[in-house]
Design a protein around this motif. Structure first.
Motif, PDB file in Angstrom:
ATOM      1  N   UNK B 488     -40.334  15.157  86.037  1.00 14.03           N
ATOM      2  CA  UNK B 488     -38.918  15.334  85.712  1.00 14.03           C
ATOM      3  C   UNK B 488     -38.400  14.053  85.062  1.00 14.03           C
ATOM      4  N   UNK B 491     -32.723  16.262  82.521  1.00 12.33           N
ATOM      5  CA  UNK B 491     -31.518  16.644  83.255  1.00 12.33           C
ATOM      6  C   UNK B 491     -31.767  17.509  84.478  1.00 12.33           C
ATOM      7  N   UNK B 492     -33.017  17.663  84.880  1.00 12.62           N
ATOM      8  CA  UNK B 492     -33.323  18.374  86.124  1.00 12.62           C
ATOM      9  C   UNK B 492     -33.785  17.339  87.137  1.00 12.62           C
ATOM     10  N   UNK B 493     -33.242  17.414  88.338  1.00 16.04           N
ATOM     11  CA  UNK B 493     -33.532  16.409  89.348  1.00 16.04           C
ATOM     12  C   UNK B 493     -34.200  17.048  90.560  1.00 16.04           C
ATOM     13  N   UNK B 494     -35.087  16.258  91.201  1.00 16.15           N
ATOM     14  CA  UNK B 494     -35.861  16.810  92.307  1.00 16.15           C
ATOM     15  C   UNK B 494     -34.958  17.242  93.444  1.00 16.15           C
ATOM     16  N   UNK B 495     -33.798  16.579  93.580  1.00 13.69           N
ATOM     17  CA  UNK B 495     -32.934  16.949  94.705  1.00 13.69           C
ATOM     18  C   UNK B 495     -32.110  18.199  94.474  1.00 13.69           C
ATOM     19  N   UNK B 496     -32.189  18.789  93.308  1.00  9.23           N
ATOM     20  CA  UNK B 496     -31.400  19.985  93.060  1.00  9.23           C
ATOM     21  C   UNK B 496     -32.304  21.200  92.947  1.00  9.23           C
ATOM     22  N   UNK B 498     -32.092  25.502  92.190  1.00 10.45           N
ATOM     23  CA  UNK B 498     -31.246  26.449  91.489  1.00 10.45           C
ATOM     24  C   UNK B 498     -31.368  27.824  92.164  1.00 10.45           C
TER      25      UNK B 498
END
Lengths: 533, 533
Positions: B488, B491-496, B498
């Motif tokens: 990553x 704009x994609x984060x490990x803590x999020x 979907x």
């Protein structure tokens, strides 16, 4: 020559698709013919199967068991010796077999499972003899319940497990629109991972029927399975494990995905295995006592139990008195009441019931039921084919005890005794075997709901011609948490459930924690793990 | 005027169909816009929502609670008093509301749930302020995670619960051919029956996001729900329960299908409720300590927990060093690391990593990560928007403790400390909050698998340009039992995660017993009971 799991899947793909469809529709379907006739299975199937069975007697059963150095022989009427492995060796072998089994994937595993079932079906006569000799069932019953119906229940579990574990797609593409820029994109992979080593603990009365759902559900969801038969009924499951290992080997997989765990009577290997930290799934059919113990003590595992309870019949009225009596007589007699589904408590109001043959008091109903039993069992050959044999001394002792109660309506197998609501200590015990009670109570629905909520039940049956009463009975059954049959007067019996249509058991009352085979029966057996990039 | 559950279902049928489709496909989909802009929610939404929020402060929250005679006020920054009911009264009210809720059926219940979500979305600004004031999140994060994303997760649970609980058809026709006679025929009805009273125990950092899945899954499967917020974050869930009760009342149902259970800090009402014999489902998000206690003690219930663990990053190599650093810096900083998904342990080999900006030793990586954090947080406004506020003194204490460790790489929030493999006692503790470790280890994959298997994790991330290493990392993640993100850098984060695409959590490691939202998350909440005639 290796036939890969994928090739087995392709071989059985149509069958699996059809099974998934049937398990979803819950209408009538069956994959394995229940008739032992030559026109179905061929001229030679019966003699060949019997010969194969006879060849197993008096010998060491040909199966490899991890770490086995000795054999045990525990069955009363079948002199067969089985290699005995140490629990730690069995678990270590199961763990070692896990990565390859995981890698086979849900479809590959379902293909292997379908091939196993096809070969079990090809050995159905041999299995029927093995079931007959160990359980005391009549041959046709052993062939049907222990053969075809067990295989149908196994395939049902395969179908539900495959359908559920593949709902989340193996690959998904995620693309999130971004204002004023390219979308964010991820590729996502999902992998089914089994929960861990599974243990199936078989029972003495239906060694295959009650074991196949858990065995196949665990297998298809990626778990190795240790099969631990009841010491009184090893042979049918030993043959089953042998077939599993044969197919696994042909698929190029570690045969220790399925192993056999035998013991001397009373050794307690089931408890040792069930509480091992690496055992993560337990399927059990048998006594409430050990089932409750497993639920309380096998804390590291998910535990699916089918135990015992107070199967209940509510008698309100009927439009076919003779049909009702015939149906009840057969339900009480079949396999000498040694089914977890046999009715025990028959509830009738003191005012009696209205029927097409006139009003019947509780005493008249009791006498008529007794007469219907005598009629059903008057022909010795039919009686033997219906009753089979008593499976063990515990059942014999309960039968003798029941015969000494006051109010006996039918003194020989099956024993029927008339009770009052105040005899609660008697009728809230489970009398597994051919013992039933006609209980006169002014509030049958209330007694039904209260006793089943507290003590559990696998079946319930109501007879009524009143739509209002039937509605109340349905609500009472929902409150009690039990499946209900209504007005069975023909060839369908409350003690029988049909794979792909009827759910068997429910966690909604204390008699079980599982339903064969709904989604909840399989979804606790695996995890879906994602990776995204 | 009553709008029946069926009418609510018809109103939201398209949305529910679409949600079921999205939850099955696991591709990108969202029902509730995450942007608080006027172009999406309209001119007045923001000021009206804020005004509605302000009107709640300093007053008694307008909600009926069964048996309430007093109020409590426990939030630090929101002076709101909530009516407090006795656990027995709450449970009795929930039980009394059950039959009507059962009778509404799965579709009716899903319709009511979708209407609740629509009204929560209409109050999204008010909810965002309530989340912000109770959790210390920045407004946009509160709006997104506490508003739109929580609502999406709620709708996902509705979709999965509706899809799973209606797989067995409500009516089926069984017709078994009989040789030489009419087929045997049965009509079979299936009814979804909830497991019993459900309890949702909220957390202090994500009061809505972590509560909505359990709340809506239990509701749709036929269970009444008692919502027990964390004393520090009551308001967002009080508004939620208020909306639930409003819709239930309009549907002509007992509003006590959903009730609010508040307490003084330290009163322990969650434990009392969770172990009550009538509470049959518990959803919990929070500390491992209380989660483990619930799993061990709420034996009469099915317990879904999301606890804590050692979220891990494995650094092998990267083709975008700056992107990786920016991405990691944001992940460590977001909401001051007070997410159950924030990386804690960053593993790097002593030899360092190959990058597009040249080879980097562990020391160089540590310095570069520290610089990336400084750069991200150099602008005070952006820092405030990213970090939010520290939620309580426990986090503050851990932050202070971490700052005293040797090897500090970044001394201010988020604190980053360099450790060796021998510092196992430090890095196998969970440091919830803005504390992370760069651990130099020759065997990162082995350390990853071992620590996560033992202590759990909700997230894992790997950076590598080697397909071989990525394959090994995927296998290691399957063995560890954790979802994996790879490379990553944008704009994609490990803590999020979907909704409708990523599963959040998994029972495959000790950090949780549930996955938001797969089939296993819903199938334990209900039974399917059949009647046949």
């Amino acid at each position: 020559m290796v036939t890969s799991p994928t090739e087995f899947y392709e071989r059985h793909r149509d069958l699996l698709d059809r099974a998934i469809e049937a398990a979803a529709a819950r209408d009538y379907w069956s994959a394995y013919p229940e008739s032992p006739s030559k026109s179905v299975y061929g001229e030679q199937a019966a003699p060949d199967g019997e010969a194969a069975f006879r060849a197993l007697l008096g010998a060491e059963f040909p199966i490899e068991v991890p770490g086995a150095t000795t054999t045990v022989s525990t069955e009363l009427d079948a002199d067969v010796a089985y290699p005995k492995g140490d629990p730690d060796d069995l678990i270590a072998a199961a763990r070692a077999a896990t990565p390859g089994w995981r890698a086979a994937g849900p479809h590959g595993r379902a293909g292997v499972a379908a091939e196993i079932l096809a070969r079990l079906n090809a050995r159905i006569f041999e299995l029927a003899h093995a079931v007959q000799v160990t359980t005391g069932q009549a041959f046709v019953m052993a062939f049907q319940a222990g053969g075809a119906h067990a295989q149908d229940r196994g395939l049902e579990a395969v179908a539900v497990a495959l359908a559920e574990s593949t709902r989340i797609p193996a690959v998904a593409h995620w693309s999130k629109p971004q204002r004023g820029g390219d979308p964010l994109r991820l590729e996502k992979t999902s992998t089914v991972v089994g929960r861990g080593v599974a243990l199936v603990i078989g029972c003495t009365t239906f060694p295959t029927w009650n074991s196949y759902p858990g065995l196949f559900a665990s297998l298809v969801t990626g778990n190795p399975v240790i099969v631990k038969p009841h010491p009184g009924a090893v042979l049918p499951l030993a043959i089953t494990v042998q077939v599993c290992r044969e197919v696994l080997t042909e698929a190029g997989l570690d045969p220790n995905v399925v192993t056999l765990a035998v013991e001397q009577r009373g050794e307690g290997i089931a408890a040792t295995l069930a509480t091992h930290p690496d055992v993560r799934i337990v399927d059990f059919t048998g006594s409430s006592e050990f089932g409750d113990w497993l639920e309380a003590n096998a804390r590291q595992a998910v535990v699916y139990t089918e135990k015992a309870g107070l199967n209940t019949v509510i008698l309100d009225s009927t439009a076919d008195y003779q049909g009702m009596l015939r149906n009840l007589a057969f339900s009480l007699s079949l396999y000498s009441g040694q089914m977890c589904t046999t009715p025990q408590n028959l509830l009738i109001a003191p005012a009696g019931i209205d029927t097409d043959a006139g009003h019947k008091s509780p005493a008249e109903f009791g006498a008529d039921l007794s007469a219907a039993l005598d009629k059903l069992l008057s022909d010795p050959q039919r009686a033997a084919g219906t009753l089979g044999a008593i499976v063990n001394d515990d059942v014999r002792a309960r039968l003798a005890e029941a015969g000494t109660l006051p109010g006996v309506l039918h003194a020989t197998t099956p024993v029927v005794v008339r009770l009052d609501p105040s005899d609660e200590k008697t009728y809230t015990r489970e009398w597994f075997g051919p013992v039933s009670f006609v209980i006169t109570t002014p509030t049958p629905l209330e007694l039904f709901t209260r006793t089943v909520r507290q003590h559990g039940a696998l079946t319930a049956l109501v007879h009524s011609t009143s739509e209002t009463f039937l509605d109340q009975a349905r609500e009472a059954a929902l409150d009690a948490g039990v499946h209900l049959s209504e007005n069975l007067t023909g060839g369908v019996f409350v003690n029988q459930t049909s794979a792909f249509s009827d759910l068997h058991g429910t966690g909604a009352n204390p008699a079980a924690t599982a339903s064969l085979s709904d989604a909840a029966f399989v979804t606790g057996r695996y995890y879906t793990l994602q990776s995204r990039r």
